[in-house]
Structure formats: structure tokens, C-alpha cells
Design a protein around this motif. Structure first.
Motif, PDB file in Angstrom:
ATOM      1  N   LEU A   1       0.850  -1.187   0.000  1.00 57.74           N
ATOM      2  CA  LEU A   1       0.000   0.000   0.000  1.00 57.74           C
ATOM      3  C   LEU A   1       0.890   1.243   0.000  1.00 57.74           C
ATOM      4  CD1 LEU A   1      -2.899   1.103   0.101  1.00 57.74           C
ATOM      5  CD2 LEU A   1      -2.758   0.984   2.595  1.00 57.74           C
TER       6      LEU A   1
ATOM      7  N   ALA B   1      -7.992   5.251  -4.115  1.00 55.47           N
ATOM      8  CA  ALA B   1      -8.247   4.083  -4.969  1.00 55.47           C
ATOM      9  C   ALA B   1      -7.393   2.894  -4.522  1.00 55.47           C
ATOM     10  CB  ALA B   1      -7.975   4.416  -6.432  1.00 55.47           C
ATOM     11  N   GLY B   2      -6.131   3.145  -4.194  1.00 49.59           N
ATOM     12  CA  GLY B   2      -5.254   2.073  -3.721  1.00 49.59           C
ATOM     13  C   GLY B   2      -5.705   1.525  -2.372  1.00 49.59           C
TER      14      GLY B   2
ATOM     15  N   ASN C   1      -8.790   1.573  -1.238  1.00 48.41           N
ATOM     16  CA  ASN C   1     -10.012   0.799  -1.470  1.00 48.41           C
ATOM     17  C   ASN C   1      -9.703  -0.579  -2.049  1.00 48.41           C
ATOM     18  OD1 ASN C   1     -11.826   2.654  -0.413  1.00 48.41           O
ATOM     19  ND2 ASN C   1     -12.015   3.751  -2.352  1.00 48.41           N
ATOM     20  N   ARG C   2      -8.712  -0.678  -2.940  1.00 41.82           N
ATOM     21  CA  ARG C   2      -8.301  -1.992  -3.475  1.00 41.82           C
ATOM     22  C   ARG C   2      -7.742  -2.859  -2.351  1.00 41.82           C
ATOM     23  NH1 ARG C   2      -6.633   1.061  -7.759  1.00 41.82           N
ATOM     24  NH2 ARG C   2      -4.476   1.130  -7.042  1.00 41.82           N
ATOM     25  N   PHE C   3      -6.917  -2.264  -1.493  1.00 43.40           N
ATOM     26  CA  PHE C   3      -6.344  -3.003  -0.370  1.00 43.40           C
ATOM     27  C   PHE C   3      -7.451  -3.540   0.540  1.00 43.40           C
ATOM     28  CE2 PHE C   3      -4.762  -3.406   3.933  1.00 43.40           C
ATOM     29  CZ  PHE C   3      -3.576  -4.114   3.762  1.00 43.40           C
TER      30      PHE C   3
ATOM     31  N   ALA D   1     -10.641  -4.025  -0.204  1.00 48.46           N
ATOM     32  CA  ALA D   1     -11.449  -5.026  -0.906  1.00 48.46           C
ATOM     33  C   ALA D   1     -10.716  -6.370  -0.963  1.00 48.46           C
ATOM     34  CB  ALA D   1     -11.768  -4.543  -2.316  1.00 48.46           C
ATOM     35  N   GLY D   2      -9.420  -6.333  -1.185  1.00 45.29           N
ATOM     36  CA  GLY D   2      -8.647  -7.571  -1.276  1.00 45.29           C
ATOM     37  C   GLY D   2      -8.450  -8.265   0.059  1.00 45.29           C
TER      38      GLY D   2
END
Length: 178
Positions: A25, A133-134, A136-138, A140-141
Motif C-alpha cells: 500500500l 483508490a489504492g 479501497n483496493r487493499f 477489498a482484497g
């Protein structure tokens, strides 16, 4: 002066599972596994006399042991640029009950009540200019992250030293739950 807080430690195997999340991240300054804890009450800076009173006062707390699970991730503050990435715990009732007992002892000694609402969490990283955005990806994953339950049979009083490399915590007293 002593900069103090009360906390629950994570067992080494649980801390290792949480620490395994700490990568990938941008803009994250990750907390080291040995520094991870669940803060019950940040006390702040006190002098030596108050420090001794706090150590003795916390020893009077009676609360039953309980089980916890690290579960879920999020960030603070919710509607502003994110500053802290955290892991949650469940159930929160026992943690909040212990925290309230600590708060009552400290306020009874004349310390100021903690002004903000208590939200039990384990800080994973301090964030600086982390793209949303990064983040949120973290999230979600890793959104289904959960550890096995673990027993909580004590809490601790820590002294914290702020350095250029971050805060370093030293345990100064331990209190069994009974």
C-alpha cells in the motif's frame, strides 16, 4: 515525564497473521508486529507521582477474562483523507467494558476523561498521501480478514517514547483479568 497507555497485547501467532497484511500500500508506514496492540486508553504524559498512582489504581480493576478475534479492516477518519489503517476486533462489548473500568479508575484519580468515542482497533499503518483508490483496493482484497479467537487474560500499562523512527513501547506493568 511518562507517556502512558493501557493495552491488550496480541499473542505472537495472531500478531504474525496481522503483520502479514502489512504490505503493498503506497504511502503506508506500517506498524511492526512487536508494536501492535489493542489500545484500551491513551493516558498521555504524566509525572512520576501520578505514574505510581496509575500503576496502583489499575491493579484494583476486576474484569473477567474473555476471548477476542481480529476481524475486518477500515481507516480513520471516515470522511476525510485517510490517516490510519486499522484492523477491528470482535466482540467489542468485553473490550469496551474493560476500557470503561480503566477510564473510571483514571477519572477517579483526577485525570481528564478521554474526549473521543472509544473505537477498539489495532493500528496497522499510518497513512500519508495514500491514494484512496489504492486503499479501497487493499480493503477489498483483504476485507474478509479474520484470525482465530484468542484468550485475553491480562492487560498492560505501557510507556511510549516518540522517536524519528516512530513510537517505541515499553511494558511497565501487567494486570491479570479475574
Amino acid at each position: 515525564m511518562y507517556r502512558l497507555f493501557a493495552a491488550i497485547d496480541l499473542p505472537p501467532d495472531i500478531a504474525a497473521q496481522v503483520q502479514a497484511l502489512c504490505l503493498g500500500l503506497n504511502g503506508a508506514r506500517w506498524v511492526q508486529g512487536e508494536q501492535m496492540h489493542l489500545t484500551l486508553r491513551f493516558i498521555g504524559e504524566v509525572d512520576g507521582g501520578i505514574f505510581r498512582d496509575i500503576k496502583e489504581g489499575l491493579a484494583t480493576i476486576k474484569a473477567p477474562p474473555f476471548s477476542l478475534q481480529v476481524k475486518g479492516l477500515g481507516f480513520f477518519p471516515p470522511r476525510k483523507p485517510p490517516r490510519v489503517l486499522w484492523a477491528g476486533v470482535t466482540p467489542v462489548e468485553q473490550v469496551s467494558g474493560l476500557r470503561n473500568r480503566i477510564e473510571n479508575v483514571l477519572v477517579g484519580m483526577g485525570l481528564e476523561p478521554e474526549g473521543r468515542k472509544y473505537s477498539p482497533h489495532i493500528t496497522l499503518a499510518r497513512l500519508r498521501d495514500t491514494p484512496l483508490a489504492g486503499l479501497n483496493r487493499f480493503l477489498a482484497g483483504n476485507g474478509l480478514f479474520a484470525t482465530p479467537e484468542f484468550a485475553v487474560s491480562e492487560f498492560h500499562l505501557y510507556a511510549s517514547e516518540l522517536t524519528a523512527k516512530g513510537a517505541f513501547h515499553t511494558r511497565v506493568a501487567s494486570y491479570p483479568l479475574r
